[in-house]
Write an enzyme that holds these catalytic residues in place. Structure first.
Site, PDB file in Angstrom:
ATOM      1  N   ARG A 161     -26.046 -10.015  33.363  1.00  0.00           N
ATOM      2  CA  ARG A 161     -24.907  -9.639  32.515  1.00  0.00           C
ATOM      3  C   ARG A 161     -24.877  -8.133  32.267  1.00  0.00           C
ATOM      4  O   ARG A 161     -25.911  -7.494  32.061  1.00  0.00           O
ATOM      5  CB  ARG A 161     -24.975 -10.403  31.188  1.00  0.00           C
ATOM      6  N   SER A 175     -16.785  -8.371  22.674  1.00  0.00           N
ATOM      7  CA  SER A 175     -16.703  -7.801  21.325  1.00  0.00           C
ATOM      8  C   SER A 175     -18.088  -7.512  20.762  1.00  0.00           C
ATOM      9  O   SER A 175     -18.211  -6.848  19.731  1.00  0.00           O
ATOM     10  CB  SER A 175     -15.973  -8.772  20.395  1.00  0.00           C
ATOM     11  N   SER A 181     -12.161 -11.508  21.880  1.00  0.00           N
ATOM     12  CA  SER A 181     -12.774 -12.306  20.803  1.00  0.00           C
ATOM     13  C   SER A 181     -12.677 -11.609  19.451  1.00  0.00           C
ATOM     14  O   SER A 181     -13.670 -11.436  18.739  1.00  0.00           O
ATOM     15  CB  SER A 181     -14.243 -12.610  21.140  1.00  0.00           C
ATOM     16  N   ASP A 206     -15.770 -19.924  22.679  1.00  0.00           N
ATOM     17  CA  ASP A 206     -16.890 -20.836  22.876  1.00  0.00           C
ATOM     18  C   ASP A 206     -16.506 -22.309  22.772  1.00  0.00           C
ATOM     19  O   ASP A 206     -17.378 -23.183  22.854  1.00  0.00           O
ATOM     20  CB  ASP A 206     -18.016 -20.518  21.893  1.00  0.00           C
ATOM     21  N   ARG A 217     -18.222 -18.597  33.635  1.00  0.00           N
ATOM     22  CA  ARG A 217     -17.790 -19.882  33.080  1.00  0.00           C
ATOM     23  C   ARG A 217     -16.415 -20.320  33.592  1.00  0.00           C
ATOM     24  O   ARG A 217     -15.905 -21.364  33.143  1.00  0.00           O
ATOM     25  CB  ARG A 217     -17.795 -19.825  31.553  1.00  0.00           C
ATOM     26  N   LYS A 258     -30.373 -23.529  23.927  1.00  0.00           N
ATOM     27  CA  LYS A 258     -29.979 -22.159  23.561  1.00  0.00           C
ATOM     28  C   LYS A 258     -29.162 -22.147  22.280  1.00  0.00           C
ATOM     29  O   LYS A 258     -29.298 -21.245  21.450  1.00  0.00           O
ATOM     30  CB  LYS A 258     -29.186 -21.525  24.703  1.00  0.00           C
TER      31      LYS A 258
END
Length: 430
Positions: free
Chosen positions: A120, A165, A192, A309, A340, A410
């Site tokens: 990431r 964000s 977001s 989410d 995703r 997680k």
């Protein structure tokens, strides 16, 4: 560990929503940034919140915990010099603590998840901290990241908001502690915004003053502030509950979920509105969502940036809806634990779903008759993908096997326990 999800026509029962991961991590951080002792009631227990607990300890906070609460004595603006910090696979924790670690002379964030968090990008935050005089060594914006700070300077700061964000939130936690006043300008777009609202809400509760523009693109932050030690109560978690509610929606169900505040600032509370739009029979009163699903759903169109989410759970429900659903403004889903959009949709197709992707859209051609299943699918080490694929498995014609499903811990370690309590046929296998 893998999970085998066997088709389950009926779900029934009551559960307590897990405590919010987002609020827990933020409360842990502001408690650490206070100089006194704070108490957090009903904190979430997940890999993310555990990563924040571990790291604030390493930075000098005293953390004591029992079954109901955490008591934290903070380090204020003087964290202990830590050589290394291990955030596990927690992206938000990494980004928030990159900003706070700039108060330390030399900290390296290690990379234990090269196939997930290690992929990431964090360049936007690295650029912003660089404007504040912080020297950072990194791997093309990715972990491992070494921060050589000690004396970050306030002033005029620009940060891009079109990937996440969390970069902005990180700066909002740091800048009140600096001597100088700061002005933060968000460039491009801000993803977001609802989650930024949660950050601002927690900062206000901690006694911090921040002047934000109405569109959340510009901020004035007085310097020389101190975080106050406080008592905080963590509300129930909508992002995790979204998958439970979606599972109830696609089955014949009588499911009650407690501790979901109607007026919560969690954007993912929109899962309730979206299921209503899909004509799922439900009520939401006094913090209780009661779903009486009949397996019949209608297609929807929804701006997913408002509830990032919960989108994957919404998509899972839409797989069985009558008509074509469209979830738009969701490009930032590509920059999570996995992509995703592409990764998730590839697995949905294996299970038999009819889905399409655009750069910032997910399109679902519903199959009310169900999907075939009978496959092994890869959840790409992503907790949200695991939960959403489970929803699809409950309504498939044949069992599906989800690889590495233990990564659900997680955010929601007892997700499969909750599903079993409601009657779902799910089984752990080596």
């Amino acid at each position: 560990m893998d999970v085998i999800v066997t088709p389950t026509p009926t779900l029934q029962g009551e559960i307590q929503a897990l405590s919010s991961k987002n609020y827990t991590t933020r409360y842990l951080l502001v408690a650490a940034l206070a100089e006194g002792t704070s108490t957090i009631y009903y904190p979430a227990h997940s890999e993310d919140s555990d990563a924040m607990r571990r790291c604030i300890r390493d930075l000098g906070a005293i953390v004591e915990e029992d079954n109901e609460k955490i008591v934290i004595t903070g380090f204020g603006k003087n964290p202990k010099a830590a050589e290394q910090l291990d955030v596990g696979n927690a992206g938000a924790v990494l980004r928030f603590l990159m900003a706070i670690a700039s108060l330390c002379p030399d900290v390296t964030f290690i990379n234990r998840y090269p196939d997930s968090l290690g992929k990431r990008p964090h360049s936007d935050l690295i650029d912003a901290l660089g404007q504040m005089g912080v020297k950072i060594e990194h791997n093309e914006g990715k972990l491992p990241i070494r921060i050589q700070g000690g004396a970050p300077k306030g002033g005029k700061i620009q940060v891009s908001g079109n990937v996440s964000s969390q970069f902005l939130s990180a700066l909002l936690f740091l800048t009140p502690l600096l001597e100088e006043d700061s002005e933060i300008e968000v460039l491009h777009d801000l993803k977001s915004k609802v989650v930024v609202g949660q950050t601002l809400e927690v900062l206000e509760q901690a006694g911090i003053v921040i002047h934000a523009s109405e569109d959340l693109m510009n901020y004035r932050i007085p310097g020389g502030q101190k975080y106050e030690s406080k008592k905080y109560v963590v509300q129930g978690d909508y992002p995790g509950s979204a998958a439970i509610l979606a599972a109830a929606a696609v089955t014949n169900s009588d499911v009650i979920v407690h501790r979901l505040e109607e007026k919560s600032k969690q954007g993912e509370r929109a899962i309730v509105d979206v299921l209503r739009m899909m004509e799922v029979p439900l009520t939401h009163e006094n913090g209780i969502v009661h779903v009486k699903g009949n397996g019949k759903l209608k297609a929807v169109e929804f701006d997913g940036d408002k509830a990032t989410d919960a989108v994957l759970a919404m998509v899972a429900a839409a797989v069985f809806a009558e008509g074509t659903s469209r979830f738009y403004d969701v490009e930032n889903l590509r920059y999570k634990e996995c992509d995703r959009i592409t990764d998730y949709l590839n697995e949905l197709r294996k299970a038999g779903a009819n889905v399409e992707e655009r750069q910032a859209e997910i399109i679902v051609h519903g199959r009310p008759e169900g999907v075939e299943g009978g496959v092994e699918i890869n959840a790409h080490y992503d907790h949200r993908v695991i939960m959403a694929l489970t929803v699809v498995g409950l309504r498939a014609k044949n069992p599906i096997r989800i690889k590495d499903a233990h990564h659900v811990a997680k955010s929601y370690p007892i997700y499969f326990d909750h599903l079993k309590a409601l009657g779902a046929n799910v089984e752990w296998v080596e």
